[in-house]
Motif scaffolding. Sequence first.
Motif, short mmCIF file in Angstrom:
data_model
loop_
_atom_site.label_atom_id
_atom_site.label_comp_id
_atom_site.label_asym_id
_atom_site.label_seq_id
_atom_site.Cartn_x
_atom_site.Cartn_y
_atom_site.Cartn_z
N GLU A 89 0.83 -1.22 0.00
CA GLU A 89 0.00 0.00 0.00
C GLU A 89 0.86 1.26 0.00
OE1 GLU A 89 -3.37 0.34 -0.32
OE2 GLU A 89 -3.26 -1.82 -0.72
N ASN A 90 1.96 1.21 0.75
CA ASN A 90 2.87 2.36 0.85
C ASN A 90 3.84 2.45 -0.32
OD1 ASN A 90 1.71 2.94 3.32
ND2 ASN A 90 3.28 1.88 4.48
N LYS A 91 3.78 1.44 -1.19
CA LYS A 91 4.67 1.35 -2.36
C LYS A 91 6.14 1.24 -1.96
CE LYS A 91 1.40 3.57 -5.48
NZ LYS A 91 0.65 2.39 -5.76
N THR A 92 6.39 0.64 -0.80
CA THR A 92 7.76 0.40 -0.35
C THR A 92 8.08 -1.09 -0.36
OG1 THR A 92 7.06 0.33 1.97
CG2 THR A 92 7.79 2.46 1.11
N TYR A 93 7.15 -1.90 -0.83
CA TYR A 93 7.34 -3.34 -0.85
C TYR A 93 8.49 -3.73 -1.78
CZ TYR A 93 6.45 -8.30 -1.52
OH TYR A 93 6.58 -9.66 -1.58
N GLY A 94 9.29 -4.68 -1.33
CA GLY A 94 10.35 -5.21 -2.17
C GLY A 94 11.65 -4.43 -2.11
N ILE A 95 11.70 -3.44 -1.23
CA ILE A 95 12.91 -2.65 -1.08
C ILE A 95 13.65 -3.16 0.16
CG2 ILE A 95 13.87 -0.34 -0.69
CD1 ILE A 95 11.27 0.75 -2.05
N CYS A 96 14.90 -3.56 -0.02
CA CYS A 96 15.70 -4.08 1.08
C CYS A 96 15.85 -3.00 2.16
CB CYS A 96 17.08 -4.51 0.57
SG CYS A 96 18.19 -5.08 1.88
N ILE A 103 14.69 -6.00 -3.82
CA ILE A 103 14.87 -7.43 -3.57
C ILE A 103 14.43 -8.14 -4.84
CG2 ILE A 103 14.09 -9.38 -2.15
CD1 ILE A 103 13.50 -7.28 0.08
N SER A 104 15.14 -9.19 -5.23
CA SER A 104 14.82 -9.87 -6.49
C SER A 104 13.40 -10.44 -6.47
CB SER A 104 15.82 -10.99 -6.77
OG SER A 104 15.54 -12.10 -5.94
N LYS A 105 12.78 -10.44 -7.64
CA LYS A 105 11.42 -10.98 -7.77
C LYS A 105 11.37 -12.45 -7.37
CE LYS A 105 9.49 -8.03 -11.35
NZ LYS A 105 8.85 -8.02 -12.68
N ASP A 106 12.41 -13.20 -7.74
CA ASP A 106 12.43 -14.62 -7.38
C ASP A 106 12.39 -14.81 -5.87
OD1 ASP A 106 12.44 -15.46 -10.02
OD2 ASP A 106 14.63 -15.65 -10.12
N ARG A 107 13.16 -14.00 -5.16
CA ARG A 107 13.16 -14.10 -3.69
C ARG A 107 11.79 -13.73 -3.13
NH1 ARG A 107 15.20 -14.60 1.13
NH2 ARG A 107 15.32 -12.95 2.69
N LEU A 108 11.19 -12.67 -3.65
CA LEU A 108 9.89 -12.24 -3.14
C LEU A 108 8.78 -13.24 -3.47
CD1 LEU A 108 10.09 -8.43 -3.89
CD2 LEU A 108 10.19 -9.54 -1.66
#
Length: 126
Positions: A89-96, A103-108
């Motif tokens: 929601e905060n658009k901070t998802y996937g940022i180390c 963060i890589s898509k495969d890891r997520l």
Amino acid sequence: MNEKTRYSDEELEEFRSIILEKLEIAKRDYDLLRSGVTNADGNDVSDTSPTFKVLEEGASTLSKEESGRLAQRQMKFIQSLQAALVRIENKTYGICRETGKLISKDRLRAVPHATLSIEAKQSGIK
């Protein structure tokens, strides 16, 4: 070429669907574990012969303790998934959280609640 600093809205929606699916399964598993701890199904040692009652009570106690630990762990997982939804929601998802890089898509896809990249996790950054 500029390095991406966040995932696109379409990519975030893909991750949201993965998380919601995992969240549904995790909640179902939590309910099962919780019912094992609270003995909601009514399957107890009260209807067995006295000879085995002591042994069964001991095994039942151990089983309930283990179920309780698993339920706690499952609740922590649910909370991590819910926090990941907030980051979407905060658009901070996937940022180390350590390096600030994506963060890589495969890891997520494998660990959708991850907050560290593989590199940060392996380097021992906490």
